[in-house]
Scaffold this active site. Sequence first.
Site, PDB file in Angstrom:
ATOM      1  N   ARG A 209      69.571  48.169  33.098  1.00 38.35           N
ATOM      2  CA  ARG A 209      70.001  49.059  32.029  1.00 38.35           C
ATOM      3  C   ARG A 209      68.775  49.851  31.561  1.00 38.35           C
ATOM      4  NH1 ARG A 209      72.674  44.168  31.490  1.00 38.35           N
ATOM      5  NH2 ARG A 209      74.958  44.362  31.644  1.00 38.35           N
TER       6      ARG A 209
ATOM      7  N   LYS B 145      71.381  42.891  27.551  1.00 40.57           N
ATOM      8  CA  LYS B 145      72.508  43.308  26.735  1.00 40.57           C
ATOM      9  C   LYS B 145      73.239  42.085  26.201  1.00 40.57           C
ATOM     10  CE  LYS B 145      76.827  45.957  27.004  1.00 40.57           C
ATOM     11  NZ  LYS B 145      77.713  46.741  27.889  1.00 40.57           N
TER      12      LYS B 145
ATOM     13  N   HIS C 111      71.254  55.644  33.460  1.00 39.66           N
ATOM     14  CA  HIS C 111      72.120  54.458  33.440  1.00 39.66           C
ATOM     15  C   HIS C 111      73.173  54.529  34.542  1.00 39.66           C
ATOM     16  CE1 HIS C 111      73.437  50.966  30.898  1.00 39.66           C
ATOM     17  NE2 HIS C 111      74.515  51.122  31.624  1.00 39.66           N
TER      18      HIS C 111
ATOM     19  N   ARG D  18      73.378  52.473  37.921  1.00 39.06           N
ATOM     20  CA  ARG D  18      74.000  51.150  38.033  1.00 39.06           C
ATOM     21  C   ARG D  18      75.374  51.263  38.695  1.00 39.06           C
ATOM     22  NH1 ARG D  18      72.530  46.878  35.316  1.00 39.06           N
ATOM     23  NH2 ARG D  18      74.622  46.330  34.594  1.00 39.06           N
TER      24      ARG D  18
ATOM     25  N   HIS E 111      76.086  41.433  35.078  1.00 42.10           N
ATOM     26  CA  HIS E 111      77.360  41.452  34.365  1.00 42.10           C
ATOM     27  C   HIS E 111      77.648  40.057  33.862  1.00 42.10           C
ATOM     28  CE1 HIS E 111      78.815  45.305  36.573  1.00 42.10           C
ATOM     29  NE2 HIS E 111      78.065  45.573  35.538  1.00 42.10           N
TER      30      HIS E 111
ATOM     31  N   TYR F 226      76.102  27.880  35.326  1.00 41.58           N
ATOM     32  CA  TYR F 226      75.925  27.379  36.687  1.00 41.58           C
ATOM     33  C   TYR F 226      75.400  28.464  37.618  1.00 41.58           C
ATOM     34  CZ  TYR F 226      77.098  25.257  41.188  1.00 41.58           C
ATOM     35  OH  TYR F 226      77.041  24.755  42.471  1.00 41.58           O
TER      36      TYR F 226
END
Length: 292
Positions: free
Chosen positions: A130, A157, A227, A230, A254, A264
């Site tokens: 980002r 984020k 941006h 991405r 994400h 995990y």
Amino acid sequence: PVWSEGYFTRISNALAANVHPHIGQRSISSVTGKAVLELVQQVEQRGALEMAARVLEAVGMVFRYGCGTGLIQIDVTQGLRQFLQERPPVEHFPHVAETDLPALLASVERYHGRPETRLAIKLMMRTFPRTNELRWAQWSEIDWKNALWLIPGERMKGRLAQKQSAPDHIVPLSTQALAILESLRQHSGHFQYLFPNVHNRRGAVMSSDTMNRALKIMGYEKLQTGHGFRGLASTIMNEHSGFRPDAIERQLAHRDRNKVRRAYNHAMYLEERKKLMQWWSDYLDEQLEKAS
């Protein structure tokens, strides 16, 4: 938790600009929920809905600290979030089509502005973090030996409370990304930040609009943003790379909504992600060759 200097600066500035002028001189025990809500709503009236939510969260941290240390008994910010205006849908940042990528890459190579700006765009394209994560990157985050960029969790984020316990985000560095960093080190290697502000090289970072202004000069206004790289990387990698979607999503940082799965999968797919990032840089090189 230990905050990065950049994160601390952003929170401090938000409080100094939006909170201190209104309630900064009052004792914490005299501040009411109504007073907090009124100052947050003043921020909303400027159209700064994201900042309003950030300010409320930061003030809430102060009150929670006060409760924890026995200075006060009640966190008056509890329940105030429901009175905030609904934020607009997430903006999808524009990016060029795959067929236009060779021309864009060639334009970046020809850019004659500040070399740090050109290198910022090139590194953004290769690593697709980002924008703020790149702007506030520090040389101490680069693990040269293992070819990794470790972005502290508090700079990622998410809500403030989430950031405090978030793990570092791992960005494997391709050979091309390492070469870009080596070039950049000649310009800013003796400073704290990779991309220091041209007017305050020791205390601030480049403007949030620096890369977009450069792309505008290249003729890509409303066609490509910093941006937006991405989304461009995500689309092409999912369509052409052959790597598992889970690895791609993890590299894009994400956030998985399932907490158990999220914990995990923190460092999962790392070896695959290293190969993915090298594939992506090689792919960009192939596209650049098409423009010659």
